[in-house]
Write a protein that holds these residues in place. Sequence first.
Motif, PDB file in Angstrom:
ATOM      1  N   VAL A  84       0.862  -1.178   0.000  1.00  0.00           N
ATOM      2  CA  VAL A  84       0.000   0.000   0.000  1.00  0.00           C
ATOM      3  C   VAL A  84       0.899   1.229   0.000  1.00  0.00           C
ATOM      4  CG1 VAL A  84      -1.737   1.327   1.259  1.00  0.00           C
ATOM      5  CG2 VAL A  84      -1.852  -1.172   1.248  1.00  0.00           C
ATOM      6  N   GLU A  85       0.666   2.114  -0.944  1.00  0.00           N
ATOM      7  CA  GLU A  85       1.389   3.384  -1.009  1.00  0.00           C
ATOM      8  C   GLU A  85       0.390   4.485  -0.717  1.00  0.00           C
ATOM      9  OE1 GLU A  85       3.737   6.101  -4.308  1.00  0.00           O
ATOM     10  OE2 GLU A  85       3.616   3.923  -4.593  1.00  0.00           O
ATOM     11  N   VAL A  86       0.701   5.350   0.234  1.00  0.00           N
ATOM     12  CA  VAL A  86      -0.209   6.410   0.643  1.00  0.00           C
ATOM     13  C   VAL A  86       0.360   7.756   0.235  1.00  0.00           C
ATOM     14  CG1 VAL A  86      -1.340   7.512   2.612  1.00  0.00           C
ATOM     15  CG2 VAL A  86      -0.987   5.030   2.606  1.00  0.00           C
ATOM     16  N   TRP A  87      -0.478   8.550  -0.416  1.00  0.00           N
ATOM     17  CA  TRP A  87      -0.100   9.899  -0.797  1.00  0.00           C
ATOM     18  C   TRP A  87      -0.906  10.883   0.023  1.00  0.00           C
ATOM     19  CZ3 TRP A  87       0.373  10.548  -6.804  1.00  0.00           C
ATOM     20  CH2 TRP A  87       1.217   9.568  -7.313  1.00  0.00           C
ATOM     21  N   ALA A  88      -0.277  11.953   0.458  1.00  0.00           N
ATOM     22  CA  ALA A  88      -0.972  13.011   1.188  1.00  0.00           C
ATOM     23  C   ALA A  88      -1.092  14.231   0.289  1.00  0.00           C
ATOM     24  CB  ALA A  88      -0.207  13.371   2.455  1.00  0.00           C
ATOM     25  N   PHE A  89      -2.266  14.822   0.273  1.00  0.00           N
ATOM     26  CA  PHE A  89      -2.493  16.020  -0.533  1.00  0.00           C
ATOM     27  C   PHE A  89      -2.447  17.233   0.376  1.00  0.00           C
ATOM     28  CE2 PHE A  89      -4.497  12.544  -2.814  1.00  0.00           C
ATOM     29  CZ  PHE A  89      -3.852  12.672  -4.039  1.00  0.00           C
TER      30      PHE A  89
END
Length: 107
Positions: A84-89
């Motif tokens: 799982v790769e999580v990106w924060a905006f």
Amino acid sequence: QSFEPEVEVFPWTNNDDYIQLCTNNKLVVGGGEWSLENAPYQKKDVGLGLTLDSDLLFGTSSSCSTFGNCALSRYGFSFEIAAVEVWAFTPCFNVDDAKKLESLKHN
């Protein structure tokens, strides 16, 4: 097998407000059914855009009207999660900066 796939972007379509849902059992991104006249994908594949179970071990993916995406797994409706790769905006680099930015919105 590579964990570095090409990135595809599916922006919000304004068709509905089913952006995200988080419960104790799952994380869901996107939903909503296409009307028959504007469905870009097969009707049988319509549902939740992406669902991850609470243990982040299994997921599902279908076409959804929220983002106009196709099913995101080429291996079928349900799949086992490898990573799982999580990106924060956010323009912030840590939680404290994010909290400060959020507090400015409410002042």
